[in-house]
Each structure stands twice: as structure tokens, then as C-alpha cells.
Design an enzyme around this catalytic site. Sequence first.
Site, short mmCIF file in Angstrom:
data_model
loop_
_atom_site.label_atom_id
_atom_site.label_comp_id
_atom_site.label_asym_id
_atom_site.label_seq_id
_atom_site.Cartn_x
_atom_site.Cartn_y
_atom_site.Cartn_z
N ASP A 352 0.85 -1.17 0.00
CA ASP A 352 0.00 0.00 0.00
C ASP A 352 0.90 1.24 0.00
OD1 ASP A 352 -2.37 1.52 0.27
OD2 ASP A 352 -2.07 1.66 2.42
N ASP A 704 -2.42 -0.78 5.84
CA ASP A 704 -2.80 -0.27 7.15
C ASP A 704 -4.28 0.01 7.29
OD1 ASP A 704 -2.92 1.84 5.43
OD2 ASP A 704 -1.83 3.26 6.68
N ASP A 708 -7.44 -2.71 3.14
CA ASP A 708 -6.34 -3.65 2.87
C ASP A 708 -6.61 -5.04 3.45
OD1 ASP A 708 -4.75 -1.69 1.60
OD2 ASP A 708 -4.13 -0.92 3.55
#
Length: 1017
Positions: A352, A704, A708
Site C-alpha cells: 500500500d 494499514d 487492505d
Amino acid sequence: MECKLPHTLTAQDVLACYNVKLEEGLSSSQVLQQRIRFGLNKLAEEEKKPLWKLIVAQFEDLLVRILLLSAVVSFFLAYIDGTSEEGITAFVEPLVILLILIANAIVGVWQETNAEKALVALKRLQPDSALVLREGRWQQLNAEDLVPGDLVQVKVGDKVPADMRLVELHSSMIRVEQSQLTGESQSVSKELAPQEEQSVIQAKVNMLFSSTTISNGSCVGVVTSTGMETEIGAIQDAVQSAAEDEEQTPLQQKLDDFGNLLAKVIFAICALVWAINYKHFFDPVHGSVIRGCIYYFKIAVALAVAAIPEGLPAVITTCLALGTSEMAKKNAIVRKLPSVETLGCTTIICSDKTGTLTTNEMCCTKLVLPTSGNNLEAYTVEGHTYAPLGVVNGLCFNEWHPQLQFLAKILVNCNDARLEVEANSYRRIGEPTEAALLVLAEKLGCPDQELQRRFWQTSRTSTDAMAFCQYWSSRIQKLATLEFTRDRKSMSVLCIDPEVTGPVLYVKGAPESILERCSRILLPSGVEFLTEAGRQAIQAHLRDLGSEALRPLALAMKDGLDQSKEELQDLNDPSKFLKVETDLTFVALIGIIDPPRPECLQAIKECRIAGISVVMITGDNKITAEAIARKLGILTGTGSLVQKSFTGKEFEMLSDADKFKVLQRIASERDIEGAVFSRTEPKHKQTIVKILKQIGEITAMTGDGVNDAPALKQADIGIAMGLTGTEVAKEASDMVLADDNFATIVAAVEEGRSIYNNMKAFIRYLISSNIGEVASIFFTAALGIPEGLAPVQLLWVNLVTDGLPATALSFNPPDLDVMCKPPRRKDDNLISGWVFFRYMVIGLYVGVATVGIFIYWYCFDEGTDGHSLVTFGQLMTWGSCHEWSGFRVRPFIGLRFQDPCTYFTVGKVKASTLSLTVLVIIEMLNAFNAVSEDGSLLQMAPWVNPWLVAACMGSVVVHFVILYTPFLAKVFAVCPLDWHDWVLVMTFSFPVILLDEVLKFFGRQYQRHNDAAAKSD
């Protein structure tokens, strides 16, 4: 009542769809109808697996079932053979096996009952209550009582209780923090207008999503989805789906394959041993054919116990636990033990962007100030967090001219954010962009020399976190705030500034909108009219900021206002704001970005050297994602981005075959650059990870946010951020980074590779030991001599004596080039053909040595204990000893033999002790051999791993304890050894060192030959 695609309809159409009026809300009867149809507004709770099913699942492993069967059979044999000389010791072996299996089952059940906390964490995200309009009255209700069609009011700080379509604004603007759902680095401005049908989540700017937070403004929305139909519900579905798809780690697969193969081999050897002793079933010593059959069946069971490395699961668990301890010291907290080993063969890290590769703290990195009427100077601002540390390179503060002073005043006063310090950590209260402006003001400082000396470029405490901001706001009196509106794309504050005549307006907003309303420009020397050349210079710098993916912001001001003028009389009407914000003076341009973590650039280089590709998967826009990827080296700029950068929608529109081709190309070019996927939704992330796994990649996913969680669960190893990560992400992950540092992953991969190498060392060690035990029993059965090693003795060696050295082998120092090698293949053999041959040779020697000393004691040893010697032929036909004429046995070590034939059962205690001790000592020496796969002990001495030396000494001490403690000696059917016996033991044991040194020599020659052949190719 249900409304499909509410984001494509007008607010009035959505209300009509639910037959609800904005002034009244739903009626009680409507609520009841909707409740019956849609149920409660809560996430579904998965039916928990019953405890008995969890327990049964722990016994599905083939090796476990073999051990369980051997324990049951041993109990049965001990029970029916009540006259056996072994007595109660016959029950020790099955009891120990059962205790091991029970302990293993308890651990397995405990792990499984704690596995799905991610779903519980998702439920905690949902708010408890909501302000709802029903039957014309606003009331506070439980959030789970909401139904589609309900009108709900939310304001700053509220969590959105369900997915809602915006129908009415109570403020000039509404902004929502939805980064945990979409991955966007900034809060999102919402509006009432209908949107396109195919909009992704990020583009549905007229929708409020469950569990997101209102960061600015107030509004009313109509509930369109509840419970599992919300976007957060879709994420829970994805998490559950990913959990069902969860596969075994590469090591678990190898161990399972090894276990299945071992089970088949064990069955074949046991059947063979039992069959070749068929003629001995009829030996008179057994009393009957049935007892003879049972005796050799017990030997077959002992063979099964010998072949199964009972200590292997415990040693692997201990090794992985030690690995997790080492990783924790490096800020990588492992939640699932097998993940330690999986890291070692990771081939792709899907990361990410927001909060992982970047700091998730918006920062001003560029400041552009006019130096003349048609020229501007761009300054680089150091720093990448909310800490007020970092200078504005090239900007001179010797003279605080009006330009710098007004710049600081606009930064501070046209702002509603706050900075706080807690335990040396800086955090924002308010909008990220506004917090970035405050940090820039703190980096600029102020004209007060005393304040400048005390606080400029220094760490702060909670009381002086905004020392310079307080200086610039202390003498300013705010009269009114002109809030942001989408039509003018700016906000401003009307102030009284003692240094300016009359009210002054400080403005910030989108550069294009601000620039067209500017007629003047503020220079260090004062104010001048803004010329066309000046406008073009500003626009040129604006393009430069855009090329660096910086979010541009323009600052302006307007002084000399007449408070009596009509437009300043009523500033509660947003339609009048534009009239006030005209004829502005341009002050500065600022470039803002969520900056890359400085340490990530080197970490990504190390990943590439180690053969690991880094792929960015983010919800942010494409231009920003590509710019960050270039800065970090994920994209190197060596080729076209056509096949290396996709939005989620672009990737989704590809055919399945093209998706596979794209990801295969990315994986094949891992040594050149990675790739970028932007504007992704949770389903896109999960699809990418799933395809990568299907093409044989070992995938790690970092993240986070709530968005996700499905991909974290789907990946071979999910890695969550510890500081900024949501609880959902942490619970769905296998590993948590305590410092949110991408570079920590590289250190964890190195540790994972080292652990795998060490695990191979102790697995080879344990397997060679077990081969030796199998060889010993096989030779015993084949020769027809008395059983030299009892099952309980083998169990003791496998669990206790072998366990300590095997665990200590996990402390072997890592290879220096461990991160210069490509990841091992998923299908790499745990034990190569050459290594298997080596340990077959070693194992056969162990069998020869243990059986050899047993035979030597009976036939040739004229020791000090005074025992009787027999011929080798007699030893092989001991079952017929009743037919031998004149056979007598002398008493020794306190044993007397009324029946001489018991010399081969009860009387074998000394010979059996010698066999067991040779087995223990050989395995300790074999542990020293395992320090290096091919390195000689002369090159790599055992003391390079002091833990191994200590463990081997500990195992020998434990063996001494059972030899010289009468109670334990009786349980394990052993007796004390004297000096003569120990010399005999070492004579039979030490050759294993010489034999393995010869094999290592050939191994080194074989490796050199392979290396030379590879170079020539």
C-alpha cells in the site's frame, strides 16, 4: 423499498425511491417493513466451529494418526501381555505419545479459536448510535436499528453509521476521512450532484460510507445500504472469502509431503520387518505363536516410533518462536509462526502507498515566492513528518520583510488545525493539509529573536508545540470565516491585523481559482500590479508542481477593506463570498504531498538485489502514485508505463488472460522495476494477490487500512502497520511492523531466509538420526537378535536428547550473502538427492554402530562386569535357548538368572544401555557435523554456535541423569556404565565424524563442479 445505484440519482429521486420526506423521515410502519426485509444494521457473525470439530481437526495429519495408532496398539499390547517383565514401564511409551498428541491438539485449538479476530475488529469500527429523523422527530437511536430510507444527520467527528446518499448540506462544505476504506491520502469533499453509473468508490462523492469519519461540516443523508450490504460489509465478505482460500505455507506443504512419504515408507518397512521374522513367531522362548507374533509386532511398532521424528514439530515451533523473538527486536511482530519461514521465499511485496511507503503525514515540500513582477523563486522545504524540523533551503531570514510576515500570517490564521506533541510524537488535530501549513509556519519561525533561539529547529513539548503559530495568531482578531465552497474553490478569514489599516482578508485555495481573482502580487519590496508575464510565470511554476505530483495551493490576501460595504455586512450567505474574494494580492504557491519514507528508497534497492519485486497498490490517484513510485525506485523510468501502471478500473477491464500476462511480465522483470496499481478498490487488491499466487509467486501484502484487510488475508503473508494501522488490518495480518517502516520488511526477509537455512540444518540432523534408529531396529530384526532399543528409549532420544541440539542449530549464524541470492523456489526440495544419500550413509552407520556394540557386548566384550559371552550364532537363535544343552549364565550387576534364557530379555539391560548411549553420543557428534552442510569442522568449528555446544552438553547430562538415577533407570530399562563401557561407547561413536568429513569433502568437490559448469554456461 430499495434504491439501486443511488449515486446516479438526484437527492429528490432517492428520497422518492424510499417514499420518505425530508421533513418527516420514515414512519413506524415503513421502518417495520424495511426491518423485515433488510434485517438489523450489523455485520454478520460467522457460525463458530464446534469445539469437538476443532479437536478432531488436530488429528487429521497422517503422522499424528500413525503416532496415535501406535500408542493405542502399545496400550493394547501392554495390557494383554500382563506377564511381561517390563511391568508398568510398558505403559510409559504409549502414555508419553498420547501426552504429546494432547499437547499438540491444545495448541492447535487455541490458535484456531484466536484466528478470526479481524471480523471482530471490523464490528468495532461501527458506531453505536445515530441521530435519526422518524415521524417528524429527531431522535438518538442504536445504529443497528437503522434501515434503508432512514434520514440521518452527521457532523464533524461522527462516524457514518451506514452507507448513505447525501441529500442536504447544513454547512457550506462536507469533508470525510475515508482513507482507511479507500487508501486516499486526503479527506474527500462531498457534494449533492449525481455521479456516473460506473463510478469507483473514490468517485462516488455524493455517498457517505459506513465507518468513515466526518472531518468537516454537517449534513443529512438517506440510508441506502445497511449491514452486510455496505462497503464495510463487502470487505468482511472478502476477508471471510480470503480466509477460506488460505493455503499452507511452503514449509508446511513440504513437511506434509514429507510426512505422507514417510508414512508409506514406515508402513512398508514395518510390514517387512514383521514378515521376515515369521519363523521366529514359533520360538519356544515366547511361550506361544500368539505371543511370538505380538513380540515382533511390538518391534514393528518400535520401528514406527523410531521412524517418526516426534521432536520435529516441537523443534520447528521453537525455532520459529526464536525467530519471532529476533524479528521483534527489529520491530517486526509475527502473529503467525509459519510466516517467519514464508518471508524467506517471498518473491513479490505488494505494498500500500499511504502510510506504508509514505508517512501518511501531509507536508509542504515546495514554497514558491515572487521575487519580481514576472519572476518567482522555488524553495525546497526539508522534512517529511509533522515534526517542525527542516529548513527552507535558500530562504534568507535575516530580514523579516512584509512578504514573509504575511506568508506566515496566512499559513497560521487561514487554518482550523492544531498540532500536538505526545511522547515526542507529533500529531495533527484537523485537516492534514491545514496541519502541513502549520508545520511550514513552524519551520519559518518568527522575527522575535528570543523565541527563535528557543524553539527554531528544536524538539518541542506539549506546551510549545505551536510556539511560532501562537506568535503569528496572538495579535490577529478573526471577524469571520468564509468557508470553502466548490464553486470558488477557496476559503478565507476576515481579520483585524494591527499592522494593516482596516480589515484584511487572508485567502487559500486552488491556484487556478485564486489566480484569476488576483490583480496584484506581493514582492519582498512591496505590492505591485500583476502583469500577464507575472501570471505566466506563476502558471509555469504551477506546472512544475504538477509534474512532481505535488498538490498545489495558492495563498493570497486583500487589505484596505471597508467594513461598511454591503458585501461585508452579511457573511453568513455563501453566495456573497465570491464578491469579497476579488481583487486579491497573490502571495505564494505551496506544493504539498504525503512524502515517501526516506528509508524506503534503500529498502527497495535491497529488495531488487534480493530478487524481490515491489508493486505499489493504492487507492490514490494515478499521477501521485507514479510520482511516488519514481521517487522510491519502484518505477525506474527505463521503459513505457503502459504495462507497468494501471488504475483499478483499467486492470478490471482486462480479460483474465491479459491480467495473467500483465502480472507475469511484472514478475519476470523484477530485476528492472516494479509496477503501480492506483485508484484500486479492495476487490482489485484481492484479485491482484490471488493471480500472483496462481502464477507461482510467494506474495507479501502490506497495508494499514480497512480496505487492505481482504488482500492481507489473501496474501501468503499479510503485513500490517503497527502505529497507523487499523485494528482490522492488524488482525487480518500475519505480521505487524511496530515502526511502520517498510525497511523493516527487508530485515525480516533476511531473518526469514536465515531461519529457513537453519531449519534445513536441524531437519537434516533429525532425519539422519531417525534413519539411524530405523536401521538399528531393521538390522536387529533381520539378524534375529534380541531387541536392542525399546520404544520408550527411542521416544526419549527423539523428544529430549535430540531436541536440545536440534533447537540450538537454529542459532547458526546467517550466511553473509543471504540477501544477495534470489528467493528459493516454492517447489525447492527440503532435502536434495545428495544430502539424502549422505544421511542414508550416516544413518546406516548409526544402525551398524548401535547393533554392533550390542553384538560386541554379548559375543566379544571381556569387561569388568563378569557377564557371560555367547557365540554370534547363539545370539541369532536366542529364541531356541531352551534347547541348548548345558547353557548357564553367570550373575552380573546384581542380576541372577534362574532361567538362563532371560539373559536375552531381562539380562540385555547392559547391552541395551550401551546401544542407547552410542545412539545418543553419535547424535551429539552428528549435531556438530550439521553446523555447516559442506564445511569441514576444521573450517567451521562447533563453537561458532556456542548454543549448540551447550545443548549437546545438556543432552549428555540429561542422559547421565537417567543412567545414574535408579528410579529413572528402571523406567527406561537402563543401568549405570563404568569407565570401560564409556571407552567402548566412544570407540563405536567417534568414526561418524570421520565418515561425515569424507562425505563433506566429496560434497565440496561436487559443488565446485556445479559452479564451474554454471559459469561456463
